[in-house]
Every structure is written in C-alpha cells, then in structure tokens.
Design an enzyme around this catalytic site. Structure first.
Site, short mmCIF file in Angstrom:
data_model
loop_
_atom_site.label_atom_id
_atom_site.label_comp_id
_atom_site.label_asym_id
_atom_site.label_seq_id
_atom_site.Cartn_x
_atom_site.Cartn_y
_atom_site.Cartn_z
N GLU A 425 0.82 -1.21 0.00
CA GLU A 425 0.00 0.00 0.00
C GLU A 425 0.85 1.26 0.00
OE1 GLU A 425 -2.82 -0.61 3.25
OE2 GLU A 425 -4.07 -1.77 1.88
N ASP A 502 -8.28 -9.05 3.79
CA ASP A 502 -8.15 -7.89 4.66
C ASP A 502 -9.37 -7.69 5.57
OD1 ASP A 502 -7.51 -5.55 5.84
OD2 ASP A 502 -7.61 -4.31 4.05
N GLU A 530 -13.41 -1.53 11.10
CA GLU A 530 -13.25 -0.92 9.78
C GLU A 530 -14.25 -1.47 8.77
OE1 GLU A 530 -9.35 -1.49 8.10
OE2 GLU A 530 -9.91 -0.57 6.20
O1 GCW Z 1 -7.30 -2.62 5.38
C1 GCW Z 1 -6.27 -1.79 5.14
C2 GCW Z 1 -6.73 -0.52 5.73
C3 GCW Z 1 -5.61 0.46 5.91
C4 GCW Z 1 -4.53 -0.23 6.72
C5 GCW Z 1 -4.09 -1.51 6.04
C6 GCW Z 1 -3.09 -2.29 6.87
C7 GCW Z 1 -2.97 0.77 8.22
O2 GCW Z 1 -7.75 0.02 4.94
O3 GCW Z 1 -6.13 1.58 6.56
O4 GCW Z 1 -3.45 0.65 6.92
O5 GCW Z 1 -5.19 -2.33 5.85
O6 GCW Z 1 -3.50 -3.21 7.57
O7 GCW Z 1 -1.92 -1.99 6.82
#
Ligand code: GCW
Length: 914
Positions: A425, A502, A530
């Site tokens: 990311e 995720d 989340e």
């Molecule tokens: O699911 C994603 C989230 C991000 C997060 C990432 C992670 C901290 O949307 O906000 O970043 O995972 O776990 O690194």
C-alpha cells in the site's frame, strides 16, 4: 499512501481562493506515488465530516478540484488550483470549507490557501453521531469491566480480611493497589497473612515461600514461568497468589477479582495458569499528533471512538490517570503490550525530541506489565533526509538504525520491539532495494537482539511493489513468504492477518498458517470495526475468532489448529503472538459503542487462552461491566454472538467480499470493487479461486483444498469468496438462485437487526441504564443503515441479474418517496389539506427547522432528528389524513415508504397557530 483531510477554513474570510499544492517528490522518499486528487468537501461542521462525505459517494456541490493538469505519477513542484467557486458555495451556506488530498505520501507536501499554509486537520475523522445522540454516547459504560462495587449484586463479595505482601517493585504495588481498590482502602495491609485475607507475591517473600512449601507447589510456580501463577486457598484459609515474577502476581490478582465478582466461592479456588501465547498485543493505528495536531490529540486510521489516546502535548500528570486506566484494563484481561502507532508510520515516533514523551507513556504502563512497540517506516533514514538509501545491506543504514534504536532504548529500555509494514500500500520496504523481506526483518532483529526485543514483520503485503504479483491478491502474501520460510531470524515474528485478504467479516483462514513451520508466525485480528460497521453496528467478532482458532489447517497431515500454530505448539515456535488492531480513543468509555468493550475483553481472554469460549467471555463481560445477573448475562452473551452473523447477512451475504466503498469502508458500494475483489461480471458474482480460476484453493492441504474446490462443500459464508456464481444459478446451500439468495440473506439480516433491538429492549431495567439507552439508540441507527446496505446491494443485484425478488419485496428498491403539501396556516389538531406523497408507508409533519439539518434518507434518522418527535404521523395511501401538531410552529411534510426511506421535506410549510 495518505488520505488526509485539511483544516476547515471559515469560508466568508476567503474571497478569491487559490490552493497551492507543493510536492517535493524527494527522490526515493516514496517510490510509488499514486495518482492524487484534491477535493472540496461539504460546508458544515468539520468535526462532523466522515468518509461518507467523500465526493465520490454523494453530495451535489462538492467536486473534484480540477486536477486534470496535475501529473499522475511522481509529482514534483507546485500546482495552483482555483477553488474560488467551492469556497463561495461554502460561504453562501454560511459555513466552512475543507479540502482533502488523496494519494500523496505523508509529509512530502504542503497546501496553502490565499498564501497561508493550511494545517492537516484530520485523517479518518470519527463518525458523527448527529445532534440527537444521547449525551452519554461517549461515556456510557465508563470504567468498563473494572467497575468495582457499582452493582448491588456484587457488593457482598468485596470483603477481604487483609492484604499481606512484602514491598516490592511497581508491578507488585499495582497488584496490591488493585486489591485495595476492590476491597476498600481500609483493608489492613500486613506482612503476615490473616485468615480470610490475601497473601500475594513471589517466592522471594518468605511468607509466600512458606505457603507454597506447605501446599507442595513451589516447583509448579517455577514451571509456570514469569506470567503464570498459582491461585489457591491455603489450609489457613488464606487466598494465596504466587508467581515467579510480579507480573504473574498481578494477573493472579485480576483473576481472583474476576472470580469473586462473578460470585465464585473463595473456598473452592485452586488454579494454576499461564498464558498460551507470549506476546498479546493491541495494535493502535494512531498517527502522531504533530502536524495533525488538534491540541495534541493525534488522529487514528480507522478509529471510531475519538482521537488517539496518546496525548503528547499536555504534561504527563494530566493524562497519566487515563494511561493507567488503559494499563489496568489490558492487564486485567492478560494483554501485555501495545504497538502505539499506525503501520503506515511516520518518522515522528523515533525522532529524538519526541522520545521523552513516549517514555512517559511507557512509564505509565510499565506497572501493568504493558510493553511498548513502535511501528517503523522502513525508509526512515531517507525520509529524515539523513541518508540516500534505506538498503538493509548498506552498512550506513544498519548503523543508522542501530544508533536510532539505541537512542529509543535509552528512553524506553524495555521496548518490546518494532513492527514493520513493508512494500505494501505504498509503504517503503526492502524489495525496493532488491532485498528480501527476511533481509529487511533480520536487520532489525540483529539490532534488537541485545535489547531483548522482537520484530513484528507484517505479512499484509500485496500489490505493485511485488515482483510479478499474482492477479489474485489472496495468493500474494503466501507466494511471497512461504519460499522464505526458515530465513527469518529467531526474534522475528511474521504477523499475518487471519484471512488472505483484509479483515472482511468472513474470510477463509489464510493458508499461510501452517505453511511456515520454520518461521515464528503470529496472528493479527481486528477489533477495530473498519469493515464491520464502524461505530454504529453491533458486532462481536470474538465468536468468529473462536472459530478461526479452532480451524484445522491439517498442516503436516495431522490435526493442527490455528490455536496450535499460534501458541507455538505445532511447530515449536520460539516466539508467539496474537495481536489485534484495536483503536480505542479519547472517548471516556474508550470504545464509544458500549458493546465493543466486550470485544476488547474477549480478545484479551482469547489471546491468553485461544481455546476459550467466546460465549463465556461475553457472559462474563456482561456481568462485570453491565451488572447483569446470570440470566441477563446469558441473554447478552447470546445476543453478542448473534450480532456477527446478523451483520454478515446484510453486509456480506454468501461471503461476497468488498461490497463496501473503496476508501472508508462503511457504506455499501458494490460497484467499487468489481472483479478485482468481488469478481463481479455482468452475469454473476464472486471470485473464482478454484483450480479452474486463480488456483487459490490449492494452497490449502487436504481436505480443505478439496472442500473449497467444490461449490457444494464450500461453507455458505465463503461461497462468493471462493467461487464465481451466475445470478440464475441455484445454490445447493439455499435451494434458490444466487440473486434470490442475496435478497433473502439481506432481508434476513435486517430482520435480524430488528430482532437484536427487541432482545436488547428486554434488558431495560436489568443492566446499567446508560449503556442500555445508548446501545439502543445505536441499534436504531444500525437498523436504518442495515436497510440501506440491503437496498443498495439488492438494487445492484436486481439491476444486473434482471431477476425479480420472488417474495415480492422489490418495493424496497424503489427510489425515495416524495412529499408535497401547499403552504397553509392551520390550528392545532385541524386537518392539513392537500398533503400528498408516494405510498405506501407513513407521513410525518415535523418541525421545519429539521430541513436545514440535512437529508433524511432513512426514517430512523429523521425521527432521531425530530428530537423526541414533535409532530404528527399518519399511515399513507393515495390519500391520507394528517392533523396539525398540538404545538404551534412551522412544519413540513416528510413521507417514508414501507422500507423506511424518508423523502426530502416538502417545500410547502404548514404554519400551526395557537
Ligand atoms: O485494510 C487496510 C486498511 C488500511 C490499513 C491496512 C493495513 C494501516 O484500509 O487503513 O493501513 O489495511 O492493515 O496496513
């Protein structure tokens, strides 16, 4: 990658607005810029902004500032955008304007308006509960499960004849203090034990040693290790809490208090325990409050209960009590560490000027056995402009990190370790320098070894930074890490999310567990909601965690559960870890939604003992935190366990992943992730992960591989995660077409929420009244949101599949109703003339000033905003009779259809005159 929201500007003060964006594009500080965009967001209280306000999702005047002239890769230099129009609209509304920039790395850019720099306002603002939220929304249930003596039924047990101990370190003192907080400061403290009292300590205390010898348990205490303890009643009727170290004594004290408060007879106590997992941590996704400062409170990525609790501006004395409460809460459920910050880390956490402040947190938590961990940005030496590389094989880089981490240790000598999210990311990582993840992790491991520290190396790695990544993201971490098994240093733990993707409400357990026998591998779970409803959806994930821990990987061809992997017993791991992403905030009750406390409680208990029962944890919590008697506690436990399934039915029916909006992950927006995640095609849904598809199912040992390969043997809640299904295909799980199964699941989910509300209401008068009221209010919000989830998803399926709901519920998909009434003046109670609306449903005359408050998509919100309901109501048909409310004033008509959707207020006003 940063999603940042900027300080709101009082629009009236800005006449001609030019937004100047300058990006340094410092070579190498971030290799992969994402295209970036600048938005203006709505003119209202900036504190109330939510991701909901993203211009991609809704709103009429908001718009993308013309970024078409901006480059979409490696931006550098200054750009000027004319935003006068946006600001003028905000000014006309008498309000403020805020700007949001997406897609640029942290701290590499500035934004100014009319020449003045605008400070970062917020990142992931906390959802707004609206003006009618109960006043106690952020404080209900304060004290959590440590509310000693607040509930009448538990008062009796609080008698202890004395507390016997030898003065020791600060952890022992915390244990003693806890007993006295429970039993009252007047309880005599002595060196020698008294019958009916407690004797606590390590074998260094001669009285403890004596008691252990008499009971024949000296060896046992040694063998239980530093965190284990014996808790028993001696022949002299003394409650003995003994451990090899003070922290074990502290855990023993909390265990005793829990049992006493639950009504256990002291005479029956005989316990020997130790935690199954060594590192039991919260991971806070908190941002440093430097640039994001709002009076020193940092923001939280994916936090829904206020700002970061790490207050770094106020003197420690002003926040120490809060830190202590945090320490007590964690220690009481057996957690022993906290990663303080966001894995999307900035360098603030290791910069010298900030270390004394972090040391203050460590000092406050140390008496509770909580060690701090810091998330590091992999290329910090470059981000701080001190080196031109972050290559872990470059001696200058190793030296830089050694000096930097040694300095951290001077302030926090017992730092637990560090955490790194690399090459994911947009975060920098070792692959950028042609090194492996093991190379990167081992550099830190070597530096930390002399300090006794560990490296938490995140396995959440996917995307473009990988060489030739598999098109199925679910396979990428497996394919990256399995070949490196055995290459990680002994003090590294590979930290893997529980699923391959995720934190979806349902995912298969990642096949990585069991496939890395020679690499310490720990589990990362999510308490932060989340993807599970943020602040307003009740969701107790502990039941799912229990199932995850019980999942049999069949690694090595024998029964090997996730619990066996995580506690190290399956492969002889030397370091073990269970960590939860957990974002409690500045709210007095830490979690905002009261029942989220149970998630914290449950995680602690499961991390200590992964074979615990989620239902039992829930019942304990209900008794300790809400004062529920046994029957109510059992109802609450069942209720909590059911929340998770109810949520799944409307939010992730049949396991369809990612129906949420792309960025803020709350509202349903199935279009956002078509094919990349949810495998949508014009004719069906779901990602084919069988051998004929991405081949993901083959990553599992048998029999899981075979079970997941065939649709019929795939569990219903994973069907669309693992298979692509045509809308008209009949599913063996339901006997219905996919389209019909989606309708049925989502409708059942909404009915499930109604059921949860009904069951919750039956708790009134039986539990803490504030919690009862606040939770009930939130459940009504959940209902309106669940209806929305259901309708959005069903509209999507209906449009694409062309298959009507055979149960005739298509009216749920209709556009929102319209209300119409001519201006008129009437007396209280008199009929209102000419009221019209789309039918069927209900009509309301409600105070006209509601109209200013916003759009009322859903009935529950409308009624909440009506503030105790001032108005009148009628069932609607083609024609309906509506009478003027008793209270004089101006009213407008709202119509609500039978699925709960509310119209905009009528333009016409009904003036009621007395
Ligand atoms: O699911 C994603 C989230 C991000 C997060 C990432 C992670 C901290 O949307 O906000 O970043 O995972 O776990 O690194």
């Amino acid at each position: 990658m940063a999603f940042l929201l900027f300080e709101a500007v009082p629009a009236q003060r800005v006449a001609r607005a030019k937004l100047r964006l300058s990006v340094s594009g410092q070579e190498g500080s971030d290799g992969g810029y994402w295209p970036f965009e600048v938005y203006a967001v709505p003119p209202r209280d900036p504190a109330a902004l939510t991701w909901n306000d993203s211009p991609r999702h809704e709103g009429d005047w908001m718009g993308l500032v013309d970024a078409s002239s901006l480059p979409d890769a490696e931006p550098r230099g200054s750009y000027e955008l004319d935003v006068t129009g946006h600001v003028a609209k905000a000014a006309a509304a008498g309000s403020q304007v805020a700007f949001r920039v997406e897609g640029l790395p942290d701290r590499d850019w500035t934004l100014s308006l009319d020449g003045a720099e605008i400070a970062v306002f917020d990142e992931d603002p906390v959802p707004d509960l609206g003006p009618t939220a109960p006043a106690e929304a952020a404080s209900a249930g304060a004290g959590l499960w440590l509310r000693y003596g607040e509930f009448s039924g538990q008062a009796e047990a609080r008698k202890l004849a004395g507390v016997a101990y030898e003065p020791g370190g600060e952890v022992l003192q915390a244990a003693v203090d806890e007993l006295r907080t429970y039993a009252g400061a007047e309880v005599p403290a002595t060196r020698n034990p008294v019958p009916g009292g407690v004797l606590l300590g390590t074998p260094d205390n001669p009285a403890v040693q004596d008691a252990l010898r008499q009971a024949g348990r000296e060896r046992e205490v040694r063998e239980l290790g530093a965190e284990g303890y014996v808790l028993t009643r001696t022949a002299d009727e003394v409650l003995l809490i003994a451990s090899a170290s003070e922290v074990g004594v502290l855990y023993g004290v909390f265990h005793l208090l829990r049992l006493l408060r639950l009504g256990t007879e002291a005479s029956t106590l005989d316990i020997a325990e130790k935690p199954a997992v060594q590192h039991r941590l919260n991971h806070h996704w908190d941002n440093f409050p430097s640039t994001a400062a709002r009076d020193g409170w940092g923001t939280i990525e994916r936090g829904y209960a206020g700002h970061s609790p790490w207050q770094l501006d106020l003197p420690l004395s002003e926040v120490a009590a809060r830190y202590r409460e945090y320490g007590r809460l964690n220690a009481s459920v057996g957690l022993n560490g906290a990663v303080l910050n966001n894995p999307n880390a900035t360098t603030d956490w290791i910069e010298p000027q900030n270390l004394p402040r972090l040391a203050g947190i460590a000092d406050s938590l140390r008496p509770y056995g909580i060690r701090l961990y810091l998330a590091l940005r992999f290329d910090s030496p470059m981000a701080l402009r001190e080196l031109d590389t972050a290559d872990p094989f470059d001696p200058r880089v190793r030296d830089w990190w050694r000096r930097t981490l040694d300095r951290v240790h001077q302030h926090i000598p017992d730092l637990g370790g560090v955490l790194v999210k690399g090459d994911s990311e947009g975060e920098p990582g070792p692959l950028r320098y042609g090194r492996t993840h093991a190379d990167g992790a081992n550099m830190f491991a070597e530096i930390l070894r002399p300090h006794g520290g560990i490296v938490l190396w995140r396995a959440f790695v996917y995307g473009d930074a990988l060489e030739d990544p598999d098109p199925d993201r679910s396979k990428q971490a497996y394919e990256l890490f399995v070949p490196q098994d055995g290459k990680f240093a002994e003090n590294v733990i590979l930290q893997s999310k529980h699923g391959p993707w995720d934190f979806q409400p349902r995912e298969p357990v990642t096949p990585l567990f069991g496939a890395t026998p020679r690499t310490n591998t720990g589990i990362e779970l999510a308490l932060s909601k989340e993807y599970t409803g943020h602040t307003t959806h009740a969701n107790y994930p502990i039941a799912e965690f229990e199932r995850i821990f019980g999942f049999d990987t069949r690694a090595g061809g024998r029964r090997t559960t996730i619990a066996d992997v995580v506690d190290g017993s399956a492969f002889g791991y030397t370091r073990t870890l269970a960590v939860a992403v957990h974002n409690p905030g500045t709210d007095r009750n830490w979690t905002r939604m009261p029942t989220d406390q149970a998630n914290w409680y449950g995680f602690g208990r499961l991390a200590w003992s992964p074979r615990s029962s989620a239902r039992e944890c829930a019942a304990e919590w209900a008794r300790l935190a809400l004062g529920a008697e046994a029957a109510a506690a059992a109802e609450i436990a069942d209720w909590l366990v059911d929340t998770d399934e109810v949520f799944r039915r409307y939010a992730q029916p049949l396991g369809i992943p990612f129906t949420s909006s792309e960025e803020y992950h709350f509202k349903n927006e199935p279009e956002a992730w078509e094919d990349s995640a949810n495998g949508a095609t014009p004719t069906g849904l779901g990602y084919d992960r069988t051998r004929a598809g991405s081949g993901y199912s083959a990553l599992y040992p048998e029999p899981t591989a075979g079970r997941y390969e065939r649709l019929a043997s795939t569990p219903a809640e994973l069907v669309l995660f693992l298979h692509h299904v045509r809308y008209d295909q009949v599913l063996p799980h339901t006997g219905e077409t996919l389209a019909q199964s989606m309708y049925d699941s989502t409708f059942a989910g909404v009915e499930g929420v109604r059921g949860l509300i009904g069951r919750w209401e039956r708790l009134e008068g039986r539990i803490d009244p504030d919690v009862c009221r606040v939770q009930r209010w939130m459940l009504r919000r959940q209902l309106s949101e669940a209806i929305n989830y259901r309708n959005v998803l069903n509209r999507y399926v209906r449009t694409r599949s062309g298959i009507a709901d055979k149960r005739g519920r298509d009216s749920a998909l209709r556009e929102p109703p319209v209300a119409d009434v001519p201006d008129q003046q009437v007396r209280p109670g008199a009929p209102v003339t000419g009221a019209r609306g789309t039918a069927p449903g209900r009509a309301y005359l409600l105070p006209a000033d509601l109209a200013r408050t916003g759009r009322w998509e859903r009935e529950d919100r409308l009624l909440l905003a009506a503030d105790g309901f001032r108005g009148t109501r009628a069932e609607t048909g083609e024609h309906f009779d509506l009478r003027a409310p008793a209270e004089p004033g101006e009213y407008r008509l709202h119509v609500v259809n039978d699925q709960g959707f509310a119209s905009e207020p009528s333009r016409g006003v009904v003036r009621v005159v007395g």
